[in-house]
Design a protein around this motif. Structure first.
Motif, PDB file in Angstrom:
ATOM      1  N   ARG A  26       0.981  -1.311   0.053  1.00 23.98           N
ATOM      2  CA  ARG A  26       0.005   0.122   0.063  1.00 23.98           C
ATOM      3  C   ARG A  26       0.835   1.331  -0.046  1.00 23.98           C
ATOM      4  NH1 ARG A  26      -3.261  -0.723   4.722  1.00 23.98           N
ATOM      5  NH2 ARG A  26      -1.811  -0.106   5.691  1.00 23.98           N
ATOM      6  N   ASP A  27       2.148   1.210   0.564  1.00 18.19           N
ATOM      7  CA  ASP A  27       2.813   2.383   0.649  1.00 18.19           C
ATOM      8  C   ASP A  27       3.793   2.558  -0.396  1.00 18.19           C
ATOM      9  OD1 ASP A  27       1.672   2.914   3.173  1.00 18.19           O
ATOM     10  OD2 ASP A  27       3.183   1.645   4.209  1.00 18.19           O
ATOM     11  N   LEU A  28       3.873   1.668  -1.257  1.00 21.25           N
ATOM     12  CA  LEU A  28       4.950   1.631  -2.596  1.00 21.25           C
ATOM     13  C   LEU A  28       4.183   2.782  -3.387  1.00 21.25           C
ATOM     14  CD1 LEU A  28       5.586  -2.130  -3.138  1.00 21.25           C
ATOM     15  CD2 LEU A  28       6.944  -0.409  -1.938  1.00 21.25           C
ATOM     16  N   ILE A  29       5.211   3.594  -3.785  1.00 25.44           N
ATOM     17  CA  ILE A  29       5.032   4.524  -4.934  1.00 25.44           C
ATOM     18  C   ILE A  29       5.393   4.138  -6.164  1.00 25.44           C
ATOM     19  CG2 ILE A  29       5.257   7.001  -5.308  1.00 25.44           C
ATOM     20  CD1 ILE A  29       5.911   7.433  -2.492  1.00 25.44           C
ATOM     21  N   PRO A  30       4.512   4.069  -7.365  1.00 27.97           N
ATOM     22  CA  PRO A  30       5.132   3.822  -8.625  1.00 27.97           C
ATOM     23  C   PRO A  30       5.839   4.791  -9.325  1.00 27.97           C
ATOM     24  CG  PRO A  30       2.617   4.289  -8.663  1.00 27.97           C
ATOM     25  CD  PRO A  30       2.870   4.369  -7.218  1.00 27.97           C
ATOM     26  N   ILE A  31       6.988   4.574  -9.662  1.00 29.44           N
ATOM     27  CA  ILE A  31       7.706   5.734 -10.386  1.00 29.44           C
ATOM     28  C   ILE A  31       7.864   5.270 -11.869  1.00 29.44           C
ATOM     29  CG2 ILE A  31       9.999   6.700 -10.770  1.00 29.44           C
ATOM     30  CD1 ILE A  31      10.553   5.864  -7.476  1.00 29.44           C
ATOM     31  N   PRO A  32       7.360   6.170 -12.747  1.00 26.39           N
ATOM     32  CA  PRO A  32       7.415   5.910 -14.094  1.00 26.39           C
ATOM     33  C   PRO A  32       8.905   5.800 -14.686  1.00 26.39           C
ATOM     34  CG  PRO A  32       6.777   8.044 -13.755  1.00 26.39           C
ATOM     35  CD  PRO A  32       6.793   7.531 -12.241  1.00 26.39           C
ATOM     36  N   ALA A  33       9.210   4.852 -15.579  1.00 29.34           N
ATOM     37  CA  ALA A  33      10.497   4.746 -16.060  1.00 29.34           C
ATOM     38  C   ALA A  33      11.165   5.890 -17.029  1.00 29.34           C
ATOM     39  CB  ALA A  33      10.348   3.533 -17.296  1.00 29.34           C
ATOM     40  N   GLU A  34      10.174   6.868 -17.384  1.00 29.85           N
ATOM     41  CA  GLU A  34      10.846   7.912 -17.844  1.00 29.85           C
ATOM     42  C   GLU A  34      11.175   8.707 -16.987  1.00 29.85           C
ATOM     43  OE1 GLU A  34       7.238   7.280 -18.253  1.00 29.85           O
ATOM     44  OE2 GLU A  34       7.711   5.944 -20.022  1.00 29.85           O
TER      45      GLU A  34
END
Length: 63
Positions: A26-34
């Motif tokens: 729940r606490d993971l933040i998705p970081i875009p590859a760009e």
């Protein structure tokens, strides 16, 4: 290897992330590859300062 009683999340694409409990994911933040490949001024400054420091160290040992 057989794992019984392990609940996995099939939406998580990596086996380790799939094995994490829901309250951890729940606490993971998705970081875009760009965003990971974007060159910033801090990156350029870091490379330049490392280059200068290494060059000065080599010249100090030679002379």
């Amino acid at each position: 290897m057989r794992r019984s009683l392990v609940l996995t999340d099939e939406t998580a694409r990596h086996w380790f992330r799939a094995s994490l409990p829901p309250h951890v994911k729940r606490d993971l933040i998705p970081i875009p590859a760009e965003a990971l490949w974007r060159l910033t001024m801090a990156d350029v400054r870091g490379v330049a300062s490392t280059y200068v420091a290494t060059t000065l160290a080599i010249f100090a040992f030679i002379i």
